[in-house]
Motif scaffolding. Structure first.
Motif, short mmCIF file in Angstrom:
data_model
loop_
_atom_site.label_atom_id
_atom_site.label_comp_id
_atom_site.label_asym_id
_atom_site.label_seq_id
_atom_site.Cartn_x
_atom_site.Cartn_y
_atom_site.Cartn_z
N VAL A 49 0.84 -1.19 0.00
CA VAL A 49 0.00 0.00 0.00
C VAL A 49 0.88 1.25 0.00
O VAL A 49 1.91 1.29 0.68
CB VAL A 49 -0.92 -0.01 1.24
CG1 VAL A 49 -1.72 1.27 1.33
CG2 VAL A 49 -1.84 -1.22 1.21
N ALA A 50 0.49 2.25 -0.79
CA ALA A 50 1.20 3.53 -0.82
C ALA A 50 0.62 4.44 0.24
O ALA A 50 -0.59 4.58 0.34
CB ALA A 50 1.06 4.16 -2.20
N ILE A 51 1.49 5.04 1.03
CA ILE A 51 1.03 5.91 2.11
C ILE A 51 1.68 7.27 1.96
O ILE A 51 2.91 7.38 1.90
CB ILE A 51 1.38 5.29 3.47
CG1 ILE A 51 0.48 4.09 3.72
CG2 ILE A 51 1.19 6.30 4.59
CD1 ILE A 51 1.11 3.05 4.53
N SER A 52 0.86 8.32 1.88
CA SER A 52 1.42 9.67 1.81
C SER A 52 1.91 10.04 3.20
O SER A 52 1.22 9.87 4.18
CB SER A 52 0.36 10.66 1.34
OG SER A 52 -0.72 10.64 2.23
N MET A 53 3.16 10.54 3.26
CA MET A 53 3.76 10.81 4.56
C MET A 53 3.56 12.25 4.99
O MET A 53 3.65 13.18 4.18
CB MET A 53 5.26 10.50 4.51
CG MET A 53 5.54 9.02 4.60
SD MET A 53 7.25 8.72 5.03
CE MET A 53 8.05 9.28 3.57
N GLN A 54 3.29 12.43 6.28
CA GLN A 54 3.23 13.77 6.85
C GLN A 54 4.58 14.16 7.43
O GLN A 54 4.81 15.31 7.76
CB GLN A 54 2.17 13.82 7.95
CG GLN A 54 0.76 13.49 7.45
CD GLN A 54 -0.02 12.63 8.45
OE1 GLN A 54 -0.11 12.96 9.62
NE2 GLN A 54 -0.58 11.54 7.97
N SER A 55 5.48 13.17 7.58
CA SER A 55 6.82 13.47 8.07
C SER A 55 7.55 14.31 7.03
O SER A 55 7.41 14.08 5.83
CB SER A 55 7.60 12.18 8.29
OG SER A 55 6.89 11.31 9.12
N THR A 56 8.33 15.29 7.50
CA THR A 56 9.01 16.17 6.54
C THR A 56 10.53 16.04 6.59
O THR A 56 11.18 16.06 5.56
CB THR A 56 8.63 17.64 6.78
OG1 THR A 56 8.70 17.90 8.19
CG2 THR A 56 7.22 17.91 6.29
N THR A 57 11.11 15.90 7.81
CA THR A 57 12.57 15.84 7.89
C THR A 57 13.03 14.39 7.69
O THR A 57 12.27 13.45 7.92
CB THR A 57 13.07 16.33 9.26
OG1 THR A 57 12.63 15.40 10.27
CG2 THR A 57 12.51 17.70 9.59
#
Lengths: 124, 116
Positions: A49-57
């Motif tokens: 499954v593809a998951i859009s990440m909210q992590s930025t660094t």
């Protein structure tokens, strides 16, 4: 000064809380995999499954990918080129959207535990 | 027998149980990715529980640091190893189990027709 100490204290409490939450998840998932391994009928319903990440660094992304890999039944496979999507292999996916939702909730909890919004200068 | 002995023995027993589960999973599960899941995670939990049990049987500052370091390294290296192997297996085209329902990575690769 006092409010800074309070904020730091709150952060430590959130980190410990997240640690306890993750330890519990780890145990539940391990027992689920163990049960599936010893019972003859397999309830395996795997998927990627593809998951859009909210992590930025990079540190947040590494932590997210590693925590997913540490949880039994889920395995981070790769990240796309602009580092916005994480591809996760799950052993018990069921519905892709449900799986995505679970991991999004998990990521929010992780980020609120590790992010330091209250630091002066906003450096994390 | 004191409380620490009992706790230590219990932790080691539970840890060994998870390691055995990982070993059986390695043989029984359907594809490379599920097997990797079983080995990297269940074995990690098992090793860390055994380490905790060993500390309970020999409580001292020295074993605290040794056990702490070993658990830390296990927690940080196992997922990286699993990630590297999983990625390598996917790139090498290792087949997914027939029960697999989604492969959104394959969809993404087809959409861009480039390597991940």
């Amino acid at each position: 000064m006092l409010s800074r100490i309070g904020a730091e204290l709150l952060r430590v409490v959130r980190l410990v809380g997240f640690g306890a939450f993750f330890a519990y998840e780890l145990l539940v998932a391990s027992l689920q995999v163990a049960w599936d391994v010893i019972t003859p009928r397999s309830r395996l319903s795997p998927g990627i499954v593809a998951i859009s990440m909210q992590s930025t660094t990079p540190a947040e992304m590494t932590l997210m990918a590693n925590l997913i890999s540490l949880t039994p039944g889920t395995l981070s496979l790769t990240i796309n080129e602009d580092q916005s999507m994480l591809y996760v292999h799950g052993m018990y996916v069921g519905s892709a959207d449900e799986f995505r939702h679970t991991l999004h909730v998990f990521e929010r909890r992780m980020l609120s535990a590790v992010r330091t919004h209250n630091r002066p200068g906003g450096a994390s | 027998m004191n409380v620490l002995d009992i706790l230590g023995g219990t932790l080691i027993t539970v840890g060994v149980f998870f390691i055995v589960m990982a070993a059986i999973g390695l043989v029984r599960l359907a594809d490379v990715y599920s097997r990797l899941s079983a080995v990297t995670k269940a074995a990690t939990l098992g090793v860390v529980l055994v380490l905790g049990g060993a500390f309970c049987l020999e409580p001292s500052w020295k074993s605290f640091f040794v056990v702490g370091l070993a658990a830390f390294l296990q927690f940080f290296t196992a997922p990286v190893g699993g990630f590297a192997l999983g990625r390598a297996a996917y790139r090498a085209g290792s087949p997914l189990a027939p029960q697999t329902q989604y492969d959104e990575l394959d969809d993404a690769i087809r959409a861009t027709s480039r390597e991940p």
